[in-house]
Design an enzyme around this catalytic site. Structure first.
Site, PDB file in Angstrom:
ATOM      1  N   LYS A 139     -13.193  27.663 -20.099  1.00 57.92           N
ATOM      2  CA  LYS A 139     -13.136  29.069 -19.554  1.00 57.92           C
ATOM      3  C   LYS A 139     -13.277  30.170 -20.430  1.00 57.92           C
ATOM      4  CE  LYS A 139     -10.221  27.834 -15.505  1.00 57.92           C
ATOM      5  NZ  LYS A 139      -9.098  28.049 -15.043  1.00 57.92           N
ATOM      6  N   PHE A 151      -2.135  30.798 -32.882  1.00 61.42           N
ATOM      7  CA  PHE A 151      -2.569  30.686 -31.518  1.00 61.42           C
ATOM      8  C   PHE A 151      -2.867  32.045 -30.938  1.00 61.42           C
ATOM      9  CE2 PHE A 151      -2.182  29.787 -26.769  1.00 61.42           C
ATOM     10  CZ  PHE A 151      -2.981  28.764 -27.019  1.00 61.42           C
ATOM     11  N   ASP A 157     -11.873  25.252 -33.618  1.00 58.90           N
ATOM     12  CA  ASP A 157     -10.495  25.051 -34.371  1.00 58.90           C
ATOM     13  C   ASP A 157     -10.519  23.745 -35.082  1.00 58.90           C
ATOM     14  OD1 ASP A 157      -7.675  25.277 -34.619  1.00 58.90           O
ATOM     15  OD2 ASP A 157      -7.213  24.311 -32.628  1.00 58.90           O
TER      16      ASP A 157
HETATM   17  P1  5GP Z   1     -10.916  22.188 -31.295  1.00 61.38           P
HETATM   18  O1  5GP Z   1     -11.501  21.170 -30.366  1.00 61.38           O
HETATM   19  O2  5GP Z   1     -11.730  22.883 -32.225  1.00 61.38           O
HETATM   20  O3  5GP Z   1      -9.759  21.901 -31.805  1.00 61.38           O
HETATM   21  O4  5GP Z   1     -10.522  23.307 -30.215  1.00 61.38           O
HETATM   22  C1  5GP Z   1     -11.468  24.360 -29.579  1.00 61.38           C
HETATM   23  C2  5GP Z   1     -10.885  24.767 -28.201  1.00 61.38           C
HETATM   24  O5  5GP Z   1      -9.484  24.799 -28.376  1.00 61.38           O
HETATM   25  C3  5GP Z   1     -11.304  26.179 -28.003  1.00 61.38           C
HETATM   26  O6  5GP Z   1     -12.424  26.008 -27.071  1.00 61.38           O
HETATM   27  C4  5GP Z   1     -10.159  26.877 -27.256  1.00 61.38           C
HETATM   28  O7  5GP Z   1     -10.459  26.802 -25.890  1.00 61.38           O
HETATM   29  C5  5GP Z   1      -8.954  25.810 -27.836  1.00 61.38           C
HETATM   30  N1  5GP Z   1      -8.116  26.910 -28.647  1.00 61.38           N
HETATM   31  C6  5GP Z   1      -8.393  26.567 -29.927  1.00 61.38           C
HETATM   32  N2  5GP Z   1      -7.572  27.452 -30.651  1.00 61.38           N
HETATM   33  C7  5GP Z   1      -6.883  28.122 -29.841  1.00 61.38           C
HETATM   34  C8  5GP Z   1      -6.271  29.337 -29.977  1.00 61.38           C
HETATM   35  O8  5GP Z   1      -5.842  29.887 -30.912  1.00 61.38           O
HETATM   36  N3  5GP Z   1      -5.815  29.758 -28.638  1.00 61.38           N
HETATM   37  C9  5GP Z   1      -6.015  29.314 -27.478  1.00 61.38           C
HETATM   38  N4  5GP Z   1      -5.700  30.186 -26.551  1.00 61.38           N
HETATM   39  N5  5GP Z   1      -7.241  28.351 -27.387  1.00 61.38           N
HETATM   40  C10 5GP Z   1      -7.421  27.503 -28.433  1.00 61.38           C
END
Ligand code: 5GP
Length: 183
Positions: free
Chosen positions: A50, A157, A108
């Site tokens: 979302k 975060f 991330d």
């Molecule tokens: P990844 O698979 O790259 O580790 O994570 C990507 C997803 O994790 C992003 O689409 C997001 O929804 C969530 N995410 C990553 N970092 C953050 C953050 O700092 N805050 C929030 N709320 N969601 C995050």
């Protein structure tokens, strides 16, 4: 604001004005790069739900080439602040032969984007680009080639501007860092 079991403070990171300025620049770059796109085969924005919904709505309105929008749902956090590594992707998209640009809120570890691109490639798009509002390069574990980045941010975060903590804070117009201390 206090949530069950925790006291949360949000430290301002990127203002609404800065976000909108940067999005205009991104829209211009995308419109230039996809300048040969025709109304018969418009650019397809695939928005990762979302968290990217507000970003995508603002970005789409700065793009001046013909484009359409579709959505996929991916979630790797659930109700915590640590990536679980489990990514669920549910979608039914018509992608074959389309110029596709994935629109994401945050990259991330890179796991989510790697899984999304791997799935979309099997559907044979004409091209596949990646656009993210935020990039956290210090957290990267899986390589991702990002075409458009809004802001590079520290490995903290982040909430606001569509991005949540346990469904809270999406409505904030700016971006901030969430600090959670035990109550
Ligand atoms: P990844 O698979 O790259 O580790 O994570 C990507 C997803 O994790 C992003 O689409 C997001 O929804 C969530 N995410 C990553 N970092 C953050 C953050 O700092 N805050 C929030 N709320 N969601 C995050």
């Amino acid at each position: 604001m206090s949530l069950e079991g925790t006291f949360n403070t949000i430290v301002p990171l990127i203002s609404a004005d800065e976000i909108h300025r940067r999005i205009k620049e991104m829209g211009k770059a995308i419109s230039n790069d996809y300048g040969t796109i025709t109304p018969e085969n418009p650019l397809l924005l695939i928005v990762v739900l979302k968290g990217a919904f507000i970003f995508a709505a603002d970005l789409m309105r700065t793009i001046t080439v013909p484009c359409t929008v579709d959505f996929i749902f991916a979630s790797s956090y659930g109700s915590g602040t640590q990536s679980s590594g489990n990514v669920a992707i549910r979608h039914k998209l018509i992608v074959t032969g389309r110029s596709v640009l994935i629109v994401e809120d945050i990259i991330d570890t890179g796991l989510t984007m790697q899984q999304i691109t791997a799935e979309l490639i099997t559907m044979k798009p004409a091209s596949l680009g990646i656009c993210t509002l935020l990039d956290k390069p210090d957290a990267r574990k899986h390589h991702v080639d990002i075409d458009y980045t809004g802001f590079i941010v520290p490995n903290t975060f982040i909430v606001g501007y569509g991005i949540d903590y346990d469904e809270h804070y999406r409505e904030l117009p700016s971006l901030g860092v969430l600090n959670s201390d035990p109550a």
